[in-house]
Design a protein around this motif. Sequence first.
Motif, short mmCIF file in Angstrom:
data_model
loop_
_atom_site.label_atom_id
_atom_site.label_comp_id
_atom_site.label_asym_id
_atom_site.label_seq_id
_atom_site.Cartn_x
_atom_site.Cartn_y
_atom_site.Cartn_z
N UNK A 1 0.83 -1.20 0.00
CA UNK A 1 0.00 0.00 0.00
C UNK A 1 0.87 1.26 0.00
N UNK A 2 1.86 1.28 0.86
CA UNK A 2 2.75 2.45 0.98
C UNK A 2 3.52 2.66 -0.32
N UNK A 3 4.06 1.60 -0.89
CA UNK A 3 4.81 1.73 -2.15
C UNK A 3 3.91 2.20 -3.28
N UNK A 4 2.70 1.67 -3.34
CA UNK A 4 1.78 2.09 -4.40
C UNK A 4 1.40 3.56 -4.25
N UNK A 5 1.14 4.00 -3.02
CA UNK A 5 0.81 5.42 -2.81
C UNK A 5 1.97 6.31 -3.21
N UNK A 6 3.19 5.83 -3.02
CA UNK A 6 4.35 6.60 -3.47
C UNK A 6 4.35 6.75 -4.98
N UNK A 7 4.07 5.67 -5.70
CA UNK A 7 3.98 5.73 -7.16
C UNK A 7 2.86 6.64 -7.62
N UNK B 1 0.34 14.86 -8.23
CA UNK B 1 0.96 16.17 -8.04
C UNK B 1 1.82 16.30 -6.80
N UNK B 2 2.16 15.20 -6.14
CA UNK B 2 3.10 15.23 -5.02
C UNK B 2 4.20 14.21 -5.30
N UNK B 3 5.32 14.33 -4.61
CA UNK B 3 6.40 13.38 -4.88
C UNK B 3 6.20 12.05 -4.16
N UNK B 4 7.02 11.10 -4.51
CA UNK B 4 6.91 9.74 -3.99
C UNK B 4 7.00 9.71 -2.47
N UNK B 5 7.92 10.46 -1.91
CA UNK B 5 8.11 10.48 -0.46
C UNK B 5 6.83 10.93 0.25
#
Length: 179
Positions: A10-16, A22-26
């Motif tokens: 979930x966290x990795x997908x939200x980063x992508x 319009x926001x960065x991966x972090x």
Amino acid sequence: MELGQQAEKFVLHFGEMGGRWGVNRTVGQIYALLFLSPKALNADEISQTLGFSRSNVSMGIKELQSWRLVNMVHKVGDRREYFQSLDDVWDIFRVLVEEKRKREIDPTMTLLRNTLLEEPATEDEVYGQQRIREMLELVEMATVWFDEVRKLPPETLQGLMRLGGKVQKLLGLAHKLRG
């Protein structure tokens, strides 16, 4: 905090997805972590869990606060700042739409209105202004609709969304009866 396999996906997908929104991966990953966390986290916990530098976490938190998606909380006897996402998914949705409107739609409507104040010099500009007027009317209609829908309680909004295609069929039937 240790991430399980499901939370990590979930966290990795939200980063992508962050880049597409319009926001960065972090920032996307920080938000996803806070969304999944049952308790407020401090910047060190976020940094350690995601493997980001403390400065990246601080910048990401500031960005999320500017979007009104993350709140700061304090704990008695602890001088650190803790952060948590909004609890209600409907509140999250509303805040996101409001912020997108403020950042993207409102400036576009201002540009369209200002462009229509200019006197067209050529036939092409007359045509262009007509197209701009049509676009402005559509955007204004959508924002008025959103303002009305935004006032609905979550239960009513859920019911409306569940109707889906039924509303379209109903509107089509009403149109046929009038025509």
